[in-house]
Motif scaffolding. Structure first.
Motif, PDB file in Angstrom:
ATOM      1  N   ALA A 215       0.840  -1.203   0.000  1.00  0.00           N
ATOM      2  CA  ALA A 215       0.000   0.000   0.000  1.00  0.00           C
ATOM      3  C   ALA A 215       0.877   1.257   0.000  1.00  0.00           C
ATOM      4  CB  ALA A 215      -0.928  -0.012   1.209  1.00  0.00           C
ATOM      5  N   CYS A 216       1.951   1.258   0.817  1.00  0.00           N
ATOM      6  CA  CYS A 216       2.882   2.399   0.845  1.00  0.00           C
ATOM      7  C   CYS A 216       3.455   2.639  -0.549  1.00  0.00           C
ATOM      8  CB  CYS A 216       4.042   2.142   1.796  1.00  0.00           C
ATOM      9  SG  CYS A 216       3.559   2.033   3.510  1.00  0.00           S
ATOM     10  N   CYS A 217       3.844   1.540  -1.193  1.00  0.00           N
ATOM     11  CA  CYS A 217       4.455   1.641  -2.512  1.00  0.00           C
ATOM     12  C   CYS A 217       3.486   2.221  -3.521  1.00  0.00           C
ATOM     13  CB  CYS A 217       4.915   0.254  -2.936  1.00  0.00           C
ATOM     14  SG  CYS A 217       5.213   0.101  -4.666  1.00  0.00           S
ATOM     15  N   VAL A 218       2.260   1.742  -3.503  1.00  0.00           N
ATOM     16  CA  VAL A 218       1.250   2.235  -4.445  1.00  0.00           C
ATOM     17  C   VAL A 218       1.026   3.728  -4.231  1.00  0.00           C
ATOM     18  CG1 VAL A 218      -1.191   2.079  -5.076  1.00  0.00           C
ATOM     19  CG2 VAL A 218       0.148  -0.001  -4.763  1.00  0.00           C
ATOM     20  N   LEU A 219       1.008   4.135  -2.977  1.00  0.00           N
ATOM     21  CA  LEU A 219       0.823   5.547  -2.642  1.00  0.00           C
ATOM     22  C   LEU A 219       1.950   6.390  -3.256  1.00  0.00           C
ATOM     23  CD1 LEU A 219      -1.433   6.644  -0.756  1.00  0.00           C
ATOM     24  CD2 LEU A 219       0.362   7.010   0.943  1.00  0.00           C
ATOM     25  N   LEU A 220       3.171   5.892  -3.123  1.00  0.00           N
ATOM     26  CA  LEU A 220       4.342   6.600  -3.653  1.00  0.00           C
ATOM     27  C   LEU A 220       4.268   6.723  -5.175  1.00  0.00           C
ATOM     28  CD1 LEU A 220       6.766   7.557  -1.967  1.00  0.00           C
ATOM     29  CD2 LEU A 220       8.000   5.545  -2.738  1.00  0.00           C
ATOM     30  N   LEU A 221       3.894   5.618  -5.832  1.00  0.00           N
ATOM     31  CA  LEU A 221       3.780   5.625  -7.292  1.00  0.00           C
ATOM     32  C   LEU A 221       2.706   6.600  -7.733  1.00  0.00           C
ATOM     33  CD1 LEU A 221       3.913   1.794  -7.922  1.00  0.00           C
ATOM     34  CD2 LEU A 221       5.592   3.461  -8.695  1.00  0.00           C
ATOM     35  N   TYR A 222       1.590   6.604  -7.008  1.00  0.00           N
ATOM     36  CA  TYR A 222       0.475   7.479  -7.366  1.00  0.00           C
ATOM     37  C   TYR A 222       0.907   8.939  -7.225  1.00  0.00           C
ATOM     38  CZ  TYR A 222      -4.104   9.647  -7.355  1.00  0.00           C
ATOM     39  OH  TYR A 222      -5.157  10.445  -7.645  1.00  0.00           O
TER      40      TYR A 222
END
Lengths: 496, 350
Positions: A215-222
């Motif tokens: 979830a952290c990673c997806v947030l960063l990508l977004y």
């Protein structure tokens, strides 16, 4: 083709999703809503935020000094600022920890990971600074704007893609970092997942932790996607842009040179001198030549094969992202990024589970290990190949076709030669990453197979610092050619 | 070398109609300029002929053979034998001049005499063969791009604004050299440009394009003398468009009575007067008077901006020589030669 690569990259994520669903909502809540998880979340977030902020400051500052001022020995500084990439973060922390235990904890962790990862911001930013058209800055000066105003309002916006891309890479590295943080006793999700697997083989609990990490990673990508926008950066101009005039630093050199020297001393000097000390004085130091050569040749073979495979897989993804900019290609490109933020151990265990169930013959072979490397390091190759492709306007292919040259021959004679420098750089980056990869290698390498990284880890985690030293030294030595390749300026002649 | 025939070609991008009902015939060995403002669709037309873009409708024939449309299999660009010279040359940056020019030749011919022939044709010294594109000036790059397009002996050469990135001083010389090389090679060529001077001076035939349609196709002198409508008249060269009334071959307008060239226009009309048709003299009775508002001296000629008295329209006269009237002076005007008139629809009765 691109979709196939994306599917491969998303395999570990699918594994996590399936696990999370099978666990069920009640148990998931029980596993996630614990004080321990909150503590890990705080640790991970503050490490990522502080690490990115510091890397941007260091990377941007150094890039500006080296590319835009007449600081003495500019070329040497450039090499020295890229060189930390050749020293794996866990070797860097080994250097510091074996020197003083006071670097354990948050401040030390931020310091050491930043020293290891700021070149990931420095490299793209300095490349962008070189490529900027000086006419824009001159226009701003002619409008009576100051240097500082011009830098903030004219130069910085043009550096945005490089800064955001570099920050994204740093962020993803920090989310996945294991060795350095374990050594510094600073627990994040990644180290916690490793401990969970190793100590209790508690699949569901570890996988739930991994889902928060994802979830952290997806947030960063977004965030990066939103901030970058949808502008195109292909430059279709005649010849090369004028070279950029450099600022005279004058007496500021008295500040700039010691600052650069200090940074290099911290990032390179400390780990290298500490390594040298252990090589010389360590009581446990020994040079088992057979083991060293075996581990070195395994590392070289794995690195080379993984670099070739990963760059090949990156080509269709980068192609779609540049030439066919739409939702599908963005999803494909981003899905290759998702996998790299997963800690190597999650990728590894996903592959173990999947291969045992559906592809038994490749379990415990190099094929599986290479696939894991490809999944983990695909984004590095994609980012660089993509940048190279943006420099190769489609017009050149049109011209080639009109000259009677078919699609295959055009790829061979026009597109590929233009892409080769960036493919080389991408391969170098993957090679570097593979030779220093630890967790996936520990889990996936066929039994009895050891690499330099796994040997180093087993010695240093047993506190036999001296025995670990030769492996670290070799690891750095075989990384040097690839690091040099990366530090080369892309504007250097590519023709024969 | 072959002729190019375009019939009923249409193209739209994302719902926007870019080209509509384009008919164009370029005879063998002819240099045709497609002239239009930027965004009028002229580059799209070129890319359709080259085969980079597929038209929504219509037929393109090269030497009478359909390459797209008319129910035939579409010929890919690499099989059309169409040389393409894009904006700013687009030379292959990783290859030297020699490799660029011989790029389209079969392997066996790349070492032959073709390179030297091509360099001679585009009037470049042989010494540039080993240079890289970034070591050439803009004009040289453009000539290499033309040599590269001509080397495989194409049926047709297409040039997309090849001179727009050059300095004004280089533009004319390079344009002449390119036109000479095309004629020497006997090439059929289509040149896309937004520069009317370039189109009129270089081409055998000019096709004026406006908002995706061809407004007029004619030889340069005819285009200038008999424009199809007032818009073409003002786009191709300078012109004053004055309201007037035509009876028996004469038009009454703000510049007095003028002779209307072959035309069956009667009644209310718009009259097109070229600057060089207006002559000035010291004030005389019976002639229209005007005040000199501004004088622009170009060296070879002078543009005199005039306001017809007492409150008439502003017109421009072009005169040669160094005898120019002073600003504020009052002069008499006469119109020499025939003018073009365009009939207006009859005014509705109040």
């Amino acid at each position: 083709m691109g979709a196939g690569v994306a599917a491969l990259a998303l395999l570990p994520l699918g594994f996590i999703a399936v696990y999370t669903v099978t666990v069920g909502p009640d148990e998931a809540r029980e596993l996630l809503l614990r004080p321990r998880v909150g503590e890990l979340l705080v640790n991970t977030v503050r490490l990522v935020v502080a690490g990115i902020a510091l890397s941007v400051m260091l990377g941007l500052g150094c890039a500006w000094l080296v590319e835009r001022t007449r600081v003495p020995f500019g070329r040497v500084w450039h090499l020295l600022l890229v060189a930390p990439l050749a020293v794996p973060a866990f070797v860097n922390s080994y250097g510091w920890v074996s020197l003083t235990p006071r670097v354990e904890g948050f401040a030390g962790a931020v310091l050491i990971v930043t020293l290891s990862y700021f070149p990931l911001v420095y490299l793209p930013v300095s490349a962008s600074l070189r490529g900027l058209d000086p006419a824009l800055e001159e226009a701003s000066y002619s409008l009576d704007h100051s240097r500082w105003w011009t830098f903030c309002r004219v130069v910085l916006p043009q550096l945005r893609p490089a800064l955001l891309g570099g920050s994204l890479l740093v962020g993803l590295h920090l989310l996945a970092e294991f060795g350095a943080l374990q050594m510094l006793r600073f627990p994040t999700f990644t180290t916690a997942i490793y401990d969970q697997y190793r100590s209790s083989f508690n699949g569901p609990a570890a996988t739930m932790l991994a889902s928060v990490l994802v979830a952290c990673c997806v947030l960063l990508l977004y965030a990066e996607l939103r901030l970058r926008g949808r502008r195109r950066y292909a430059r279709v101009g005649a010849g090369v842009p004028r070279s950029v005039p450099r600022h005279e630093l004058g007496r500021l050199n008295l500040l700039a040179v010691p600052a650069l020297a200090g940074l290099v001393a911290l990032a390179l000097g400390v780990p290298l001198s500490s390594l040298a000390r252990w090589l010389v004085v360590g009581s446990s130091t020994a040079f088992p030549m057979d083991e060293l050569t075996a581990a070195a040749s395994t590392s070289l073979t794995l690195g080379g094969a993984a670099a070739a495979l990963t760059v090949l897989l990156a080509l269709p993804v980068a192609w779609l992202a540049v030439r066919q900019r739409d939702l599908v290609s963005t999803v494909i490109e981003r899905s290759t990024y998702v996998a790299s933020s997963l800690p190597g151990i999650v990728v590894a265990l996903a592959l173990v589970t999947v291969s045992i169930n559906v592809a038994q013959p490749i379990y415990q072979t190099f094929v599986l290990l290479l696939l894991a490397y490809a999944i983990m390091f695909l984004p590095r190759a994609v980012v660089i190949v993509r940048a190279g492709l943006e420099q190769a306007p489609p017009m050149l292919e049109d011209v080639s076709h009109s000259l009677g040259v078919g699609p295959l021959a055009t790829a061979r004679r026009v597109t590929l030669p233009l892409l080769l420098p960036s493919m080389g750089a991408g391969a170098a980056l993957v090679f570097l990453a593979v030779t220093t990869e630890l967790t996936a290698t520990l889990l996936l390498a066929p039994i009895e197979t050891t690499t330099l990284a796994t040997r180093f880890w087993s010695h240093s985690s047993a506190a036999s610092y001296g025995a670990a030293a030769p492996y670290a030294l070799l690891m750095i030595l075989i990384s040097l050619p690839a690091t040099y390749l990366l530090s080369r300026r892309p504007t250097e002649p590519v023709a024969s | 070398m072959t002729s190019v025939t375009v019939q009923g070609v249409a193209k739209s991008f994302g719902g926007r109609q870019v080209l509509e009902g384009i008919d164009l015939e370029v005879p063998q060995g002819n240099l045709t300029a497609v002239l239009g403002p930027s965004g009028c669709g002229k580059t799209t037309l070129l890319r359709i002929i080259a085969g980079f873009v597929h038209p929504d409708a219509g037929v393109v024939r090269l030497g009478g053979l359909p390459v797209v449309g008319a129910g035939h299999r579409t010929l890919p660009p690499q099989r059309r034998r169409v040389g393409y010279v894009p904006q700013e040359g687009a030379l292959f940056p990783h290859l030297d001049v020699r490799a660029n020019i011989t790029f389209g030749l079969p392997r066996g011919l790349r070492r032959g005499p073709r390179l030297a022939d091509m360099l001679d044709l585009v009037e470049l010294p042989r010494g540039v063969a080993s240079r890289y594109p970034h070591e050439l000036s803009g004009g040289q790059q453009q000539r290499v791009a033309l040599a590269r397009a001509l080397a495989p002996d194409p049926a047709v050469v297409l040039l997309d604004e090849p001179f727009s990135s050059l300095d004004a001083s280089l533009r004319e010389g390079t344009g002449r050299a390119v036109a000479r090389a095309l004629h020497a090679a006997g090439a059929t060529a289509i040149l896309v440009t937004h520069d009317q001077g370039e189109a009129l001076s270089l081409a055998d035939q000019v096709a004026v394009m406006r908002a995706g349609r061809l407004a007029q196709v004619a030889a340069p002198p005819e285009l200038y003398r008999s424009p199809a409508d007032t818009e073409v008249a003002t786009f191709v060269g300078r012109a004053a468009v004055l309201p007037g009334h035509v009876t028996d071959g004469f038009a009454q307008c703000a510049l007095g009575e003028v002779v209307v060239g072959s035309s069956d226009v009667r009644g209310d009309a718009l009259v097109v007067v070229r600057p060089e048709q207006i002559t000035m003299s010291s004030p005389r009775d019976g002639l229209v008077e005007a005040r000199v508002a501004d004088v622009t001296f170009y060296g070879h000629d002078t543009a005199v901006h005039l306001e017809v008295l007492p409150s008439g329209p502003a017109v421009v006269a072009r005169i040669f020589g160094v005898q120019v009237p002073a600003r504020g002076a009052v002069v008499s005007l006469e119109v020499s030669g025939q003018v073009t008139a365009f009939g207006l629809p009859p005014r509705p009765l109040d």
